[in-house]
Enzyme design. Structure first.
Site, PDB file in Angstrom:
ATOM      1  N   ALA A 112     -13.964  53.313  57.591  1.00 23.45           N
ATOM      2  CA  ALA A 112     -13.949  54.051  56.320  1.00 23.45           C
ATOM      3  C   ALA A 112     -12.926  53.422  55.390  1.00 23.45           C
ATOM      4  O   ALA A 112     -12.026  52.714  55.822  1.00 23.45           O
ATOM      5  CB  ALA A 112     -13.579  55.517  56.562  1.00 23.45           C
ATOM      6  N   THR A 161     -11.908  64.156  58.673  1.00 19.44           N
ATOM      7  CA  THR A 161     -10.559  64.527  58.253  1.00 19.44           C
ATOM      8  C   THR A 161     -10.467  66.000  57.879  1.00 19.44           C
ATOM      9  O   THR A 161     -11.472  66.599  57.481  1.00 19.44           O
ATOM     10  CB  THR A 161     -10.164  63.662  57.033  1.00 19.44           C
ATOM     11  N   ASP A 162      -9.262  66.531  57.930  1.00 14.96           N
ATOM     12  CA  ASP A 162      -9.070  67.926  57.488  1.00 14.96           C
ATOM     13  C   ASP A 162      -9.169  68.051  55.965  1.00 14.96           C
ATOM     14  O   ASP A 162      -9.285  69.155  55.429  1.00 14.96           O
ATOM     15  CB  ASP A 162      -7.718  68.478  57.979  1.00 14.96           C
ATOM     16  N   GLU A 163      -9.126  66.893  55.256  1.00 15.19           N
ATOM     17  CA  GLU A 163      -9.137  66.957  53.785  1.00 15.19           C
ATOM     18  C   GLU A 163     -10.454  67.484  53.234  1.00 15.19           C
ATOM     19  O   GLU A 163     -10.516  67.883  52.068  1.00 15.19           O
ATOM     20  CB  GLU A 163      -8.824  65.577  53.188  1.00 15.19           C
ATOM     21  N   TYR A 206     -11.909  60.493  47.938  1.00 17.87           N
ATOM     22  CA  TYR A 206     -11.907  60.204  49.382  1.00 17.87           C
ATOM     23  C   TYR A 206     -12.462  61.387  50.177  1.00 17.87           C
ATOM     24  O   TYR A 206     -13.393  61.233  50.975  1.00 17.87           O
ATOM     25  CB  TYR A 206     -10.480  59.880  49.866  1.00 17.87           C
ATOM     26  N   LYS A 257     -15.888  61.772  52.475  1.00 13.98           N
ATOM     27  CA  LYS A 257     -15.872  62.128  53.900  1.00 13.98           C
ATOM     28  C   LYS A 257     -16.694  63.400  54.123  1.00 13.98           C
ATOM     29  O   LYS A 257     -17.435  63.510  55.102  1.00 13.98           O
ATOM     30  CB  LYS A 257     -14.438  62.335  54.407  1.00 13.98           C
ATOM     31  N   ASN A 317      -2.306  61.421  60.632  1.00 12.90           N
ATOM     32  CA  ASN A 317      -1.813  60.656  61.786  1.00 12.90           C
ATOM     33  C   ASN A 317      -0.630  59.787  61.383  1.00 12.90           C
ATOM     34  O   ASN A 317      -0.523  59.365  60.230  1.00 12.90           O
ATOM     35  CB  ASN A 317      -2.902  59.706  62.286  1.00 12.90           C
TER      36      ASN A 317
HETATM   37  P1  NAD Z   1      -7.786  52.467  58.262  1.00 16.14           P
HETATM   38  O1  NAD Z   1      -7.951  52.338  56.786  1.00 16.14           O
HETATM   39  O2  NAD Z   1      -6.510  52.100  58.900  1.00 16.14           O
HETATM   40  O3  NAD Z   1      -8.925  51.625  58.999  1.00 16.14           O
HETATM   41  C1  NAD Z   1     -10.248  51.598  58.571  1.00 16.14           C
HETATM   42  C2  NAD Z   1     -10.947  50.420  59.267  1.00 16.14           C
HETATM   43  O4  NAD Z   1     -12.315  50.417  58.823  1.00 16.14           O
HETATM   44  C3  NAD Z   1     -10.353  49.058  58.900  1.00 16.14           C
HETATM   45  O5  NAD Z   1     -10.191  48.287  60.080  1.00 16.14           O
HETATM   46  C4  NAD Z   1     -11.377  48.445  57.986  1.00 16.14           C
HETATM   47  O6  NAD Z   1     -11.422  47.028  58.054  1.00 16.14           O
HETATM   48  C5  NAD Z   1     -12.668  49.083  58.490  1.00 16.14           C
HETATM   49  N1  NAD Z   1     -13.704  49.128  57.449  1.00 16.14           N
HETATM   50  C6  NAD Z   1     -13.567  49.600  56.182  1.00 16.14           C
HETATM   51  N2  NAD Z   1     -14.734  49.454  55.522  1.00 16.14           N
HETATM   52  C7  NAD Z   1     -15.608  48.890  56.392  1.00 16.14           C
HETATM   53  C8  NAD Z   1     -16.970  48.500  56.296  1.00 16.14           C
HETATM   54  N3  NAD Z   1     -17.652  48.636  55.158  1.00 16.14           N
HETATM   55  N4  NAD Z   1     -17.580  47.976  57.379  1.00 16.14           N
HETATM   56  C9  NAD Z   1     -16.876  47.809  58.542  1.00 16.14           C
HETATM   57  N5  NAD Z   1     -15.586  48.157  58.686  1.00 16.14           N
HETATM   58  C10 NAD Z   1     -14.964  48.676  57.624  1.00 16.14           C
HETATM   59  O7  NAD Z   1      -8.194  53.960  58.571  1.00 16.14           O
HETATM   60  P2  NAD Z   1      -7.592  54.994  59.638  1.00 16.14           P
HETATM   61  O8  NAD Z   1      -6.439  55.663  59.047  1.00 16.14           O
HETATM   62  O9  NAD Z   1      -7.484  54.327  60.953  1.00 16.14           O
HETATM   63  O10 NAD Z   1      -8.782  56.057  59.677  1.00 16.14           O
HETATM   64  C11 NAD Z   1      -9.889  55.872  60.561  1.00 16.14           C
HETATM   65  C12 NAD Z   1     -10.851  57.035  60.396  1.00 16.14           C
HETATM   66  O11 NAD Z   1     -10.169  58.256  60.685  1.00 16.14           O
HETATM   67  C13 NAD Z   1     -11.398  57.189  58.982  1.00 16.14           C
HETATM   68  O12 NAD Z   1     -12.745  57.584  59.086  1.00 16.14           O
HETATM   69  C14 NAD Z   1     -10.545  58.297  58.384  1.00 16.14           C
HETATM   70  O13 NAD Z   1     -11.272  58.998  57.395  1.00 16.14           O
HETATM   71  C15 NAD Z   1     -10.283  59.152  59.590  1.00 16.14           C
HETATM   72  N6  NAD Z   1      -9.022  59.941  59.562  1.00 16.14           N
HETATM   73  C16 NAD Z   1      -7.827  59.314  59.283  1.00 16.14           C
HETATM   74  C17 NAD Z   1      -6.659  60.074  59.329  1.00 16.14           C
HETATM   75  C18 NAD Z   1      -5.311  59.449  59.062  1.00 16.14           C
HETATM   76  O14 NAD Z   1      -4.313  60.173  58.983  1.00 16.14           O
HETATM   77  N7  NAD Z   1      -5.189  58.144  58.941  1.00 16.14           N
HETATM   78  C19 NAD Z   1      -6.710  61.436  59.643  1.00 16.14           C
HETATM   79  C20 NAD Z   1      -7.944  62.026  59.899  1.00 16.14           C
HETATM   80  C21 NAD Z   1      -9.105  61.255  59.875  1.00 16.14           C
HETATM   81  O1  DAU Z   2      -5.085  64.774  56.340  1.00 12.98           O
HETATM   82  C1  DAU Z   2      -5.711  63.658  56.870  1.00 12.98           C
HETATM   83  C2  DAU Z   2      -5.607  62.515  55.881  1.00 12.98           C
HETATM   84  O2  DAU Z   2      -4.253  62.113  55.872  1.00 12.98           O
HETATM   85  C3  DAU Z   2      -6.518  61.331  56.206  1.00 12.98           C
HETATM   86  O3  DAU Z   2      -7.857  61.738  56.123  1.00 12.98           O
HETATM   87  C4  DAU Z   2      -6.266  60.180  55.236  1.00 12.98           C
HETATM   88  O4  DAU Z   2      -7.035  59.061  55.626  1.00 12.98           O
HETATM   89  C5  DAU Z   2      -4.797  59.831  55.283  1.00 12.98           C
HETATM   90  O5  DAU Z   2      -4.527  58.827  54.328  1.00 12.98           O
HETATM   91  C6  DAU Z   2      -3.920  61.053  55.012  1.00 12.98           C
HETATM   92  O6  DAU Z   2      -4.053  61.479  53.630  1.00 12.98           O
HETATM   93  P1  DAU Z   2      -2.780  61.941  52.751  1.00 12.98           P
HETATM   94  O7  DAU Z   2      -3.116  61.758  51.344  1.00 12.98           O
HETATM   95  O8  DAU Z   2      -2.275  63.263  53.197  1.00 12.98           O
HETATM   96  O9  DAU Z   2      -1.725  60.836  53.278  1.00 12.98           O
HETATM   97  P2  DAU Z   2      -0.639  59.940  52.508  1.00 12.98           P
HETATM   98  O10 DAU Z   2       0.182  59.272  53.556  1.00 12.98           O
HETATM   99  O11 DAU Z   2      -1.252  59.118  51.443  1.00 12.98           O
HETATM  100  O12 DAU Z   2       0.268  61.041  51.793  1.00 12.98           O
HETATM  101  C7  DAU Z   2       0.949  62.040  52.549  1.00 12.98           C
HETATM  102  C8  DAU Z   2       1.682  62.925  51.546  1.00 12.98           C
HETATM  103  O13 DAU Z   2       2.736  62.162  50.943  1.00 12.98           O
HETATM  104  C9  DAU Z   2       0.808  63.405  50.395  1.00 12.98           C
HETATM  105  O14 DAU Z   2       1.209  64.715  50.020  1.00 12.98           O
HETATM  106  C10 DAU Z   2       1.140  62.440  49.260  1.00 12.98           C
HETATM  107  C11 DAU Z   2       2.595  62.068  49.526  1.00 12.98           C
HETATM  108  N1  DAU Z   2       2.986  60.714  49.111  1.00 12.98           N
HETATM  109  C12 DAU Z   2       2.253  59.667  49.556  1.00 12.98           C
HETATM  110  C13 DAU Z   2       2.560  58.384  49.176  1.00 12.98           C
HETATM  111  C14 DAU Z   2       1.723  57.227  49.658  1.00 12.98           C
HETATM  112  C15 DAU Z   2       4.105  60.519  48.292  1.00 12.98           C
HETATM  113  O15 DAU Z   2       4.788  61.495  47.910  1.00 12.98           O
HETATM  114  N2  DAU Z   2       4.411  59.247  47.923  1.00 12.98           N
HETATM  115  C16 DAU Z   2       3.683  58.172  48.309  1.00 12.98           C
HETATM  116  O16 DAU Z   2       4.014  57.033  47.915  1.00 12.98           O
END
Ligand code: NAD
Ligand code: DAU
Length: 351
Positions: free
Chosen positions: A87, A134-136, A159, A163, A189
């Protein structure tokens, strides 16, 4: 000899995906794991160095939106299960380029669903399409309450809308075509290998480099944080024990206001870097808020806890400590991913 079960993990070179690939490749020698990733800025094969030569693991470079390519690999490898993580994952990037999120998160998921459906032609016994979400998708909470599996979808960012849309398509394919699926919706995470565009690794990197820490708005936004290894363990459990057509929320029972989390991070980093107490906090800068910024996310993870016996195994203090140590000990990884495209992204986002 029994044929190995063929499992496709998408997005396995990314942050969460690499932890899932590692866990499956190490624990399930009777599975053949295929990691499909097109290595965007967020994908990095360095994340998988320790499993790249495992006999039950193969990397495939490719784009989930490329219909012909995806159909061809389904025909070739006959994936019995898919764990779909690929994603576009960063909210701020979705605000700048929403269409990229529709393409990967919506169209890409559709392409995979279609390929899975036509590969198995209704012979779905022992097959599974596991969609990671995601919870979003639930939108924002006020000061109280928790997201449960029955909370209505109400996404606020491009985003989360993309999702949510992909979640709806997965459910629709279950209802309409009988496609076996499970969905999990997880909270924020953190851990090693997270790209430094997200709050915790971005701020760790900036503290190391004594750069300002851009806190959006007043910093009183709340997130529920989960150590990535615990997410991977939950995914393993849901993959093996989750019930068809069910949703499970995954969270850390661990809410933090951004500003409190940032102050804790500053304190721990000062100690680890041998800096004067309070020096990193001086880097905190309140900047323009994120448009449509969700006030609070908090997950009720009691369903997965009571039905599947999962709960976080790592406390936040432990997890944060390990995460900081990893970034401090892996400066080369950080330097590699923060060169090139990252610099122009950073300037556009924060100047
Ligand atoms: P990330 O951005 O670190 O990794 C995404 C991966 O997907 C990358 O390796 C990228 O190269 C690959 N990718 C992107 N577009 C692609 C495409 N068109 N074809 C093939 N591969 C592609 O993301 P993450 O944080 O590891 O999140 C992974 C999944 O978990 C996502 O679906 C995200 O919505 C979900 N998620 C993330 C969080 C979080 O906090 N990071 C929380 C809840 C759910
Ligand atoms: O809740 C799950 C989601 O958590 C996932 O689905 C998303 O992929 C992941 O990116 C994350 O989304 P958030 O927007 O919550 O995460 P982020 O780390 O971007 O931001 C966390 C909080 O911090 C949010 O309230 C915004 C704030 N923030 C973030 C950045 C990057 C700042 O204040 N300054 C910053 O520079």
């Amino acid at each position: 000899m029994n044929k190995k079960k063929s499992i496709l993990i998408t997005g396995g070179a990314g942050f969460i995906g690499s932890h899932v690939v590692r866990l499956f490749a190490q624990n399930y020698l009777n599975y053949q794991i295929y990691n499909l990733d097109n290595l965007t800025y967020a994908g990095n094969l360095e994340n998988l160095k320790d499993v790249e030569n495992s006999p039950n693991y193969k990397f495939i470079k490719g784009d989930i939106t490329d219909e012909n390519f995806i159909n061809s690999i389904f025909n070739k490898y006959r994936f019995e299960a898919v764990i779909h993580l690929a994603a576009e994952s960063h909210v701020d990037r979705s605000i700048k380029d929403p269409l990229a999120f529709v393409k990967t998160n919506v169209i890409g998921t559709m392409v995979l669903l279609n390929a899975f459906k036509s590969c198995w032609q209704g012979a779905f016994e022992n097959k599974l399409f596991y969609h990671i979400s995601t919870d979003e998708v639930y939108g924002t909470l006020g000061q109280t309450g928790l997201f449960t599996e029955t909370t209505s979808y109400d996404p606020n960012s491009p985003y989360s809308a993309s999702k949510a849309s992909s979640d709806h398509f997965v459910r629709a394919y279950g209802e309409t075509y009988g496609l076996p699926y499970v969905i999990t919706n997880c909270s924020n995470n953190y851990g090693r290998h997270q790209f430094p565009e997200k709050l915790i690794p971005l701020f760790i990197n900036n503290i190391i480099n004594e750069k300002s820490l851009p806190v959006y708005g007043d910093g009183n936004y709340t997130r529920d944080w989960l150590y990535v290894n615990d997410h991977a363990i939950a995914i393993d459990l849901v993959f093996h024990k989750g019930l068809n057509a069910e949703t499970y929320n995954i969270g850390g029972f661990n809410e933090w206001k951004n500003i409190d989390l940032v102050k804790l991070l500053c304190k721990q980093m000062d100690i680890k870097l041998g800096r004067l107490e309070g020096s990193s906090e001086k880097l905190i800068t309140y900047v323009k808020d994120r448009p449509g910024h969700d006030l609070r996310y908090a997950i009720d993870a009691n369903k997965i806890k009571s039905e599947l016996g999962w709960q976080p195994s790592v406390t936040f203090e432990e997890g944060l400590n390990k995460t900081i140590d990893w970034y401090l000990n892996n400066k080369e990884w950080l330097d590699n991913v923060t060169s090139g495209e990252y610099q122009s992204y950073y300037t556009k986002q924060y100047s």
